[in-house]
Design a protein around this motif. Structure first.
Motif, mmCIF file in Angstrom:
data_model
loop_
_atom_site.group_PDB
_atom_site.id
_atom_site.type_symbol
_atom_site.label_atom_id
_atom_site.label_comp_id
_atom_site.label_asym_id
_atom_site.label_seq_id
_atom_site.Cartn_x
_atom_site.Cartn_y
_atom_site.Cartn_z
ATOM 1 N N UNK A 162 -88.979 -19.624 -19.474
ATOM 2 C CA UNK A 162 -89.973 -19.732 -18.399
ATOM 3 C C UNK A 162 -89.281 -19.898 -17.057
ATOM 4 N N UNK A 163 -88.296 -20.779 -16.993
ATOM 5 C CA UNK A 163 -87.598 -21.020 -15.740
ATOM 6 C C UNK A 163 -86.798 -19.785 -15.310
ATOM 7 N N UNK A 164 -86.215 -19.075 -16.269
ATOM 8 C CA UNK A 164 -85.509 -17.837 -15.934
ATOM 9 C C UNK A 164 -86.477 -16.809 -15.339
ATOM 10 N N UNK A 165 -87.697 -16.769 -15.863
ATOM 11 C CA UNK A 165 -88.711 -15.878 -15.305
ATOM 12 C C UNK A 165 -89.091 -16.310 -13.898
ATOM 13 N N UNK B 213 -89.390 -15.337 -8.277
ATOM 14 C CA UNK B 213 -89.187 -15.909 -6.946
ATOM 15 C C UNK B 213 -88.317 -14.998 -6.087
ATOM 16 N N UNK B 214 -87.261 -14.451 -6.673
ATOM 17 C CA UNK B 214 -86.384 -13.539 -5.944
ATOM 18 C C UNK B 214 -87.138 -12.276 -5.533
ATOM 19 N N UNK B 215 -87.934 -11.743 -6.445
ATOM 20 C CA UNK B 215 -88.720 -10.550 -6.116
ATOM 21 C C UNK B 215 -89.718 -10.845 -4.998
ATOM 22 N N UNK B 216 -90.314 -12.026 -5.041
ATOM 23 C CA UNK B 216 -91.282 -12.390 -4.007
ATOM 24 C C UNK B 216 -90.597 -12.508 -2.644
ATOM 25 N N UNK C 268 -85.433 -24.389 -3.921
ATOM 26 C CA UNK C 268 -86.544 -23.583 -3.430
ATOM 27 C C UNK C 268 -86.498 -22.158 -3.979
ATOM 28 N N UNK C 269 -85.304 -21.673 -4.335
ATOM 29 C CA UNK C 269 -85.155 -20.292 -4.809
ATOM 30 C C UNK C 269 -85.798 -20.058 -6.169
ATOM 31 N N UNK C 270 -86.227 -21.129 -6.841
ATOM 32 C CA UNK C 270 -86.871 -20.982 -8.155
ATOM 33 C C UNK C 270 -88.384 -20.895 -8.073
#
Length: 271
Positions: free
Chosen positions: A19-22, A27-30, A78-80
Motif C-alpha cells: 500500500x505504501x509503495x503504491x 504521489x510522484x505521478x500527482x 510529504x513525497x508519500x
C-alpha cells in the motif's frame, strides 16, 4: 491489552508495504501532472523543513488546508502523500503538504515545533487561517496545532492560525505506545508522553472532526472517540477501512469525507 498488536499497523494490516509503495508511485505521478504547484518551499532552516503547495485549477482566492503525513513520527515524508490533496483541490481548496524531521534524529517536541513553524509561515505568507488534516502521527500533529497559543509561539501572529482540524486515525494519547517497539525511536518518558498527548490538553474549542477506519484496532477507534468527546468534537468511522485505506476517500472529490473537509476549509475562509 496487547499494545504491540493494537498499535503496530504495519504488522497488523496485510499488504501494508505494498500500500505504501503504491502511495509513493501515486504521489510522484500527482506531483508531476498537477500543474498549479509550488514545490520544495522552505519554512525553516533544517533540511526537512520544506513543504509543497498545491493550488486549485482555477486562479483566485481560495481556502487553505494543511495535510500532515503519518509514519509514527519516524517514517515517510510529504513525497508519500501528495495525491491525497486531489479531492480538496478539485473542490477549490489549496493544500500545503509539509515534511518534518523524523525520530530519533529529531525529538517529538522538536517535530511539533517544526509543524507549528510550517503553519505559522503559511499563515503569514498567505494571510489565511487553515484547516489542518493529518493522518496517524499527522493527526496528532494536527491536534497539537489546534492546541497552540500562536501569539506566544510567534509574537504578532494571529490567535486563530488553525481554527479547525480533521485528524484521520490520529494518536491522541502517547502513553499506551511506551511498551511497544514503536516507542523506541521516540525516546519518551512517561511525563513527556503525557505532556505531548492532545487528549489531555485543555480543549481549545474550534471545529474538530476525528475520523478512523472501521477495520482499525480497538485502541485506534477508542482513541478517536475519546479525543473527539474530550474536545467537544465529532467522530466518524469509515466502514471497512484499515489504517491505510482510510485515506482513500481524500482522493475522491465527491466522497462525503472530502466534501466535509472542503466545507470546513471554506468556513474558515469566509469568517
Amino acid at each position: 491489552m496487547d499494545a504491540e498488536a493494537e498499535y503496530n499497523n504495519r504488522a497488523r494490516v496485510p499488504g501494508s508495504a505494498e500500500i505504501i509503495a503504491t502511495w509513493m508511485r501515486d504521489a510522484e505521478a500527482f506531483r508531476t501532472t498537477w500543474t498549479r504547484k509550488r514545490l520544495d518551499i522552505r519554512y525553516g532552516d533544517a533540511e526537512p523543513e520544506r513543504l509543497d503547495l498545491f493550488l486549485p485549477e482555477a486562479e483566485g482566492p481560495c481556502p487553505l488546508a494543511l495535510f500532515i503525513h503519518g509514519g509514527y513520527w519516524q517514517a515517510l515524508s510529504r513525497s508519500a502523500v501528495s495525491h491525497f490533496a486531489r479531492g480538496l483541490l478539485l473542490n477549490g481548496v489549496a493544500v500545503a503538504v509539509p515534511s518534518y524531521g523524523l525520530c530519533p534524529a529529531y525529538s517529538l517536541r522538536t517535530i511539533v515545533e517544526q509543524i507549528r513553524r510550517a503553519a505559522a509561515v503559511l499563515c503569514v505568507t498567505t494571510h489565511q487561517r487553515m484547516l489542518a488534516v493529518g493522518h496517524s502521527a499527522g493527526g496528532h500533529l494536527a491536534a497539537m496545532l489546534r492546541a497552540t497559543d500562536w501569539p506566544d509561539f510567534a509574537p504578532g501572529l494571529r490567535e486563530d492560525v488553525v481554527p479547525a482540524i480533521l485528524p484521520v486515525s490520529g494518536v491522541f494519547e502517547l502513553e499506551p505506545l511506551l511498551p511497544t517497539t514503536i516507542a523506541r525511536a521516540l525516546d519518551l518518558t512517561a511525563a513527556e508522553a503525557r505532556a505531548l498527548s492532545p487528549r489531555f490538553l485543555p480543549p481549545p474549542g474550534g471545529e474538530v472532526h476525528a475520523v478512523v477506519g472501521g477495520a482499525e484496532s480497538d485502541e485506534f477507534r477508542r482513541q478517536t472517540r475519546d479525543f473527539a468527546a474530550a474536545w467537544s468534537g465529532t467522530a466518524e468511522e469509515i466502514p471497512g477501512a484499515n489504517h491505510f485505506t482510510v485515506l482513500d476517500p481524500l482522493t475522491d472529490p465527491a466522497h462525503p469525507l472530502t466534501l466535509r473537509a472542503a466545507a470546513m476549509a471554506r468556513r474558515l475562509a469566509s469568517l
